[in-house]
Scaffold this active site. Structure first.
Site, mmCIF file in Angstrom:
data_model
loop_
_atom_site.group_PDB
_atom_site.id
_atom_site.type_symbol
_atom_site.label_atom_id
_atom_site.label_comp_id
_atom_site.label_asym_id
_atom_site.label_seq_id
_atom_site.Cartn_x
_atom_site.Cartn_y
_atom_site.Cartn_z
ATOM 1 N N HIS A 141 -59.484 -54.825 -58.875
ATOM 2 C CA HIS A 141 -60.348 -54.144 -58.077
ATOM 3 C C HIS A 141 -60.510 -54.917 -56.527
ATOM 4 O O HIS A 141 -60.504 -54.268 -55.484
ATOM 5 C CB HIS A 141 -61.653 -53.971 -58.641
ATOM 6 C CG HIS A 141 -62.948 -52.887 -57.565
ATOM 7 N ND1 HIS A 141 -62.483 -51.811 -57.246
ATOM 8 C CD2 HIS A 141 -63.867 -53.212 -57.196
ATOM 9 C CE1 HIS A 141 -63.631 -51.180 -56.535
ATOM 10 N NE2 HIS A 141 -64.341 -52.400 -56.515
ATOM 11 N N GLN A 169 -58.503 -57.223 -55.518
ATOM 12 C CA GLN A 169 -57.061 -57.101 -54.821
ATOM 13 C C GLN A 169 -56.645 -55.668 -54.137
ATOM 14 O O GLN A 169 -56.395 -55.824 -52.801
ATOM 15 C CB GLN A 169 -55.801 -57.303 -55.756
ATOM 16 C CG GLN A 169 -55.872 -58.669 -56.369
ATOM 17 C CD GLN A 169 -55.594 -59.806 -55.538
ATOM 18 O OE1 GLN A 169 -54.701 -59.652 -54.520
ATOM 19 N NE2 GLN A 169 -56.022 -60.876 -55.735
ATOM 20 N N ASP A 170 -57.307 -54.899 -54.611
ATOM 21 C CA ASP A 170 -57.235 -53.355 -53.867
ATOM 22 C C ASP A 170 -58.298 -53.360 -52.625
ATOM 23 O O ASP A 170 -57.729 -53.097 -51.593
ATOM 24 C CB ASP A 170 -57.739 -52.378 -54.920
ATOM 25 C CG ASP A 170 -57.561 -50.862 -54.376
ATOM 26 O OD1 ASP A 170 -56.465 -50.522 -53.785
ATOM 27 O OD2 ASP A 170 -58.584 -50.158 -54.461
ATOM 28 N N HIS A 171 -59.395 -53.992 -52.935
ATOM 29 C CA HIS A 171 -60.328 -54.158 -51.892
ATOM 30 C C HIS A 171 -59.568 -54.969 -50.628
ATOM 31 O O HIS A 171 -59.567 -54.515 -49.198
ATOM 32 C CB HIS A 171 -61.478 -54.621 -52.106
ATOM 33 C CG HIS A 171 -62.532 -53.688 -52.451
ATOM 34 N ND1 HIS A 171 -63.493 -53.176 -51.376
ATOM 35 C CD2 HIS A 171 -63.226 -53.088 -53.635
ATOM 36 C CE1 HIS A 171 -64.395 -52.396 -52.125
ATOM 37 N NE2 HIS A 171 -64.013 -52.480 -53.575
#
Length: 104
Positions: A76, A78-80
């Site tokens: 999550h 890394q996604d942000h």
């Protein structure tokens, strides 16, 4: 909370704040407030740097042999971070278009 979780939340927090500042910068540019827009983008970049540094520290640790377990929180984070980096490039382009007067 372990180091990976703490770092993940640092990344999520810094990237999220950075994204908010970037969209504020875009709103300022849309209103023709380019100095405020630039200030908001500078603040956003500082936060993005903070998130990226936290990520880099984890990468360095892993490269040195300190393996970490899979974590959905880190995914999550890394996604942000990735979305924030992409948004920065797109928002910079949109601000430049506003500065040139092509959308005002």
């Amino acid at each position: 909370m372990n180091n990976l979780e703490e770092t993940s939340f640092q990344i999520i927090s810094a990237a999220g704040e950075s994204m908010s500042d970037m969209f504020q910068a875009l709103r300022f540019a849309k209103e023709g407030k380019f100095i405020k827009s630039e200030e908001a983008m500078k603040k956003a970049q500082e936060l993005l740097n903070k998130a990226h540094k936290a990520q880099t520290n984890l990468i360095v640790e892993e490269a040195q042999g300190k393996k970490t377990e899979y974590s959905i929180i880190m995914v999550h984070a890394q996604d942000h971070l990735m979305n924030c980096m992409l948004a920065k490039n797109l928002i910079n382009e949109l601000i430049e278009i506003y500065q040139k007067g092509n959308l005002v």
